[in-house]
Enzyme design. Structure first.
Site, short mmCIF file in Angstrom:
data_model
loop_
_atom_site.label_atom_id
_atom_site.label_comp_id
_atom_site.label_asym_id
_atom_site.label_seq_id
_atom_site.Cartn_x
_atom_site.Cartn_y
_atom_site.Cartn_z
N LYS A 118 -4.78 -9.50 1.19
CA LYS A 118 -5.06 -8.41 0.27
C LYS A 118 -4.36 -7.17 0.86
CE LYS A 118 -8.78 -6.39 -2.48
NZ LYS A 118 -8.08 -5.19 -2.75
N CYS A 454 -11.75 27.43 33.45
CA CYS A 454 -12.18 26.04 33.65
C CYS A 454 -13.68 25.94 33.42
CB CYS A 454 -11.83 25.59 35.07
SG CYS A 454 -12.51 23.96 35.45
N CYS A 457 -15.28 25.19 37.05
CA CYS A 457 -15.23 26.06 38.22
C CYS A 457 -14.80 27.49 37.89
CB CYS A 457 -14.33 25.45 39.29
SG CYS A 457 -12.59 25.46 38.82
S1 IVH Z 1 -4.62 -10.34 -7.55
C1 IVH Z 1 -6.42 -10.88 -11.51
N1 IVH Z 1 -3.67 -10.40 -5.10
O1 IVH Z 1 -6.48 -5.56 -5.03
C2 IVH Z 1 -5.99 -10.70 -10.12
N2 IVH Z 1 -4.57 -8.37 -5.90
O2 IVH Z 1 -9.27 -5.10 -5.57
C3 IVH Z 1 -5.76 -9.30 -9.79
N3 IVH Z 1 -4.45 -6.53 -4.31
O3 IVH Z 1 -5.97 -4.42 -8.28
C4 IVH Z 1 -5.15 -8.98 -8.54
N4 IVH Z 1 -3.45 -7.64 -2.70
O4 IVH Z 1 -4.19 -3.91 -6.50
C5 IVH Z 1 -4.26 -9.66 -6.04
N5 IVH Z 1 -2.75 -10.59 -2.97
C6 IVH Z 1 -3.34 -9.86 -3.92
C7 IVH Z 1 -3.64 -8.49 -3.73
C8 IVH Z 1 -4.27 -7.78 -4.74
C9 IVH Z 1 -3.94 -6.47 -3.07
C10 IVH Z 1 -5.09 -5.40 -5.01
C11 IVH Z 1 -4.67 -5.21 -6.43
C12 IVH Z 1 -5.95 -5.30 -7.22
C13 IVH Z 1 -6.97 -4.95 -6.18
C14 IVH Z 1 -8.35 -5.48 -6.54
#
Ligand code: IVH
Length: 731
Positions: A118, A454, A457
């Site tokens: 993520k 300081c 001191c």
């Molecule tokens: S999938 C329907 N994959 O996380 C699926 N999102 O908290 C929608 N994000 O809005 C998103 N890495 O901006 C997906 N590998 C990833 C992601 C990811 C970051 C973000 C994205 C989404 C948000 C949701």
């Protein structure tokens, strides 16, 4: 007391708001102002005065409460072809297991799960028609986003055309690609430094930074630059003042534009889904990624399709432990059902799909209150301000203090006592104050003033050289803070490693007057310690030394015959840590010889250099320092190395790097043995490195060695090298 506004004042207020807004619209959005700056300023001032008189009139969207250029940020709306959904979250293994159990129940068995990182960035939607980029849009509310297509030509990471590879699928008529744009960590830090330099709050996370930078009207800025440049050309000759003003405007707009395009150029993209498509029917998410990659779109190399929950949890745990291995920030792992048909069967709620979930890691940047800024006096007298904060949990530990390095740094970060601040654990170890949350100020915050005396001191503080950022307490000999730090340092692991000489013991020795300074340490006797409550206990009315005291005396005795380099480190000579001390000890084998050596002779030693050499010479020049050495020598502390150092060792001229855990010997032992034979041991691999010694779980240094073709030794090769020299080595 303020009176209530009359109807006439309300009307006047409304009229002014309309006029100011209209002027801003014409100025910022249409690039066609109809009134002069002075007229605008007068109108604006009248509005401010009216609101000061009648605060009841102020609304959140009054032009006095919004940024002048806010409209500059406005983008055209774009409707996404297919809605962009968000994700439900799982906090912890159990919540993920509950989600998986639900899938299993609904489907009869658990389908293959695609796991990916993520990314802490900003979701974007990119529509390609017949391989040509048509729009780049932000997610917005999921249905309608903002059109940022104009910025795409500054973002090389986003391909503007898709091309089929010879053995891949053809580029479809239409494909809506979803992904995340983000800044690599290093760029994010650089952008935050720029924000601080401009007196603005830093971005709390890379997502905000990416959003802030992507949502800039670079095209408007370019036009503005053209305008102000033209205006500069129109300034009549000889009007110096007007010329300077016009030039400043050009410089400012130019610098803004450069920052904006530079940041866009550093944005990266990773794709994580598809929306509408025509002429492209993948059956799984992973197949879709393969196709997108074949057309030139960046997909993550860290994506995995896994058959069972246990493996998914392993993936999650791995990146939880190694989140800094990735060049960008991650805030979790996204788990998706790989099969599109099954995704369709599971469906979505209005907010998020049921076929995907985000496993969230705990945040690494948190907000907390800066309660105070205090100063600490270090071993070499350096006075360092540090932040005292409301305790807060960050990356697994509770943090309440962080160094602020020096007064310039406090100013650079722009933090005031009483501010809410952003705090992060840099590299997950050292807490770092990023900067203030400027918006949260209420006017009660106060600036930190660096003390001039300081705190321990009362000696006047000063920088050593005018150009130094650090200020120091010059009372090195008897400032209690410095004394305590130095005595504590003698016992520390990297110095003489004296068990029992901890922080409290060092304080007691000084507070009870058992030592005047470190010179007295090795002459301490049982009778001396008997005078201190800290080192004694009562045994049937008899005052006897406690365990700690006995341990301390024994350890002090042992310390006297430890290696010469440890004695050198214990002297607290600036810049002389274990590396430099080992190099000096190996070369001179005697403290009197080191004291007698010239800066040039010292600097010639591998691993010493001119800064350390100078510090050594300066140290021995100070009278009471020589007195410390004399007292230690009288007490029997080692002053010379016993082994002979007649000629250069067998490994002279070689540079060796050690990485990973060695079996049979510790890294320190290996290092000492190599140095003893004349090798230089360094921390980073370069073309000049002769060998890299590789133990278990080596770091990136082994990869680097491989790349550069530097020979690598395992522990048995190392033993052979040490015992028989380089000629006998077999790889
Ligand atoms: S999938 C329907 N994959 O996380 C699926 N999102 O908290 C929608 N994000 O809005 C998103 N890495 O901006 C997906 N590998 C990833 C992601 C990811 C970051 C973000 C994205 C989404 C948000 C949701």
């Amino acid at each position: 007391m303020t009176s209530l506004p009359e109807q006439s004042e309300r009307d006047r207020w409304r009229r002014l708001v309309e006029q100011v807004e209209d002027a801003r619209l014409r100025y910022y959005q249409r690039d066609a102002p109809t009134i002069g700056d002075d007229e605008y300023d007068a109108m604006y001032r009248e509005l401010v005065n009216l609101e000061q008189q009648f605060p009841q009139l102020i609304t959140a969207d009054s032009p006095t409460q919004t940024v002048g250029g806010a409209r500059d940020q406005m983008f055209e709306p774009v409707e996404h072809l297919v809605r962009m959904l968000s994700l439900d979250n799982a906090f912890g293994d159990e919540e993920l297991a509950v989600w998986a159990a639900r899938l299993e129940k609904d489907l009869g068995s658990l389908p293959a799960l695609l796991c990916e990182l993520k990314v802490d960035g900003l979701a974007v939607d990119i529509v390609y028609e017949r391989g040509e980029l048509r729009t780049l849009a932000t997610r917005g509310d999921g249905r309608v986003g903002e059109d940022v297509t104009a910025n795409v030509r500054h973002i090389p990471a986003i391909p503007r055309t898709l091309t089929a590879s010879p053995d891949g699928p053809p580029v479809p008529d239409l494909v809506e690609v979803r992904g995340e744009v983000y800044f690599p960590v290093a760029k994010f830090l650089e952008i935050n430094d720029q924000m601080l330099a401009l007196g603005l709050s830093p971005f709390a996370n890379p997502r905000n930074a990416a959003a802030g930078r992507l949502r800039q009207r670079v095209d408007k800025r370019e036009r503005e630059l053209a305008d102000v440049t033209a205006a500069l050309g129109r300034v009549p000759l000889g009007n110096e003042k007007a010329l300077a003003r016009a030039q400043t405007r050009v410089d400012r707009v130019g610098a803004d534009l450069e920052r904006a395009t530079n940041a866009l150029g550093a944005l990266q993209l990773v794709v994580h889904g598809i929306g509408a498509r025509d002429g492209f029917e993948p059956s799984t998410q992973s197949q879709a990624y393969a196709a997108l990659a074949s057309w030139g779109l960046p997909v993550s190399a860290r994506m995995r399709v896994l058959p069972e929950l246990a493996k998914v949890l392993e993936f999650v745990a791995y990146y939880g432990q190694n989140r800094h291995e990735v060049s960008h920030e991650i805030d979790g792992v996204v788990v998706k059902v790989d099969d599109f048909a099954i995704q369709g069967r599971l469906g979505s709620t209005s907010r998020a799909p049921k076929w995907a979930i985000a496993y969230k890691y705990p945040p690494e940047v948190v907000r907390t209150r800066l309660l105070d800024i205090q100063v600490n006096v270090g071993r070499t007298g350096r006075v360092t301000p540090f932040a005292v904060m409301e305790p807060v949990l960050v990356s697994g530990t509770t943090v309440s203090m962080a160094t602020l390095h020096n007064a310039h740094e406090v100013v650079r970060k722009g933090v005031l006592i009483g501010d809410m601040v952003f705090l992060r654990k840099a590299g997950e170890i050292i807490p770092e104050v990023l900067g203030p949350v400027v918006e949260d100020r209420d006017g009660t915050e106060v600036a930190f003033v660096m003390p001039t005396l300081c705190p321990q001191c009362r000696t006047e503080l000063r920088p050593e050289k005018e150009t130094d950022a650090d200020i120091r307490c010059p009372n090195t000999r008897s400032c209690p803070a410095q004394l305590r730090e130095r005595i504590y340092h003698v016992g520390s692991r990297g110095a003489l490693d004296i068990e029992g000489l901890g922080w409290k013991a060092a304080s007691a020795l000084l507070d009870d007057g058992l030592v005047q300074d470190e010179g007295d340490l090795f002459a301490l006797t049982a009778a001396d310690l008997r005078a201190s409550q800290f080192f004694t206990r009562h045994d049937d009315d008899e005052l006897v030394l406690n365990e700690l005291a006995r341990k301390l005396l024994h350890q002090i005795e042992l310390a006297k015959s430890k290696d010469l380099w440890r004695v050198l480190v214990s002297l607290s000579i600036r810049h002389v840590g274990p590396n430099a001390a080992q190099a000096l000890a190996a070369n001179f084998a005697s403290i009197p010889l080191i004291a007698a050596a010239s800066a040039q002779e010292l600097a010639e030693v591998e691993g010493v250099g001119s800064i350390i050499a100078q510090a050594v010479v300066e140290w021995f020049d100070i009278g009471w320092h020589s007195e410390v050495v004399r007292k230690w020598a009288d007490a029997g502390v080692r002053m010379t190395e016993e082994r002979s150092v007649s000629g250069p060792g067998a490994l002279t001229g070689m540079t060796v790097v050690i990485t990973g855990t060695l079996d049979e010997m510790s890294r320190d032992e290996a290092k000492a043995a190599l140095i003893e034979q004349g090798a230089k041991v360094t921390g980073s691999v370069s073309k000049k490195t002769t060998f890299v010694v590789v133990g278990d779980s080596p770091g990136s240094k082994a990869d680097k060695a491989e790349q550069l073709g530097v020979p690598m030794l395992d522990t048995s090769n190392l033993r052979a090298l040490l015992e028989r020299g380089p000629e006998e080595l077999e790889f």
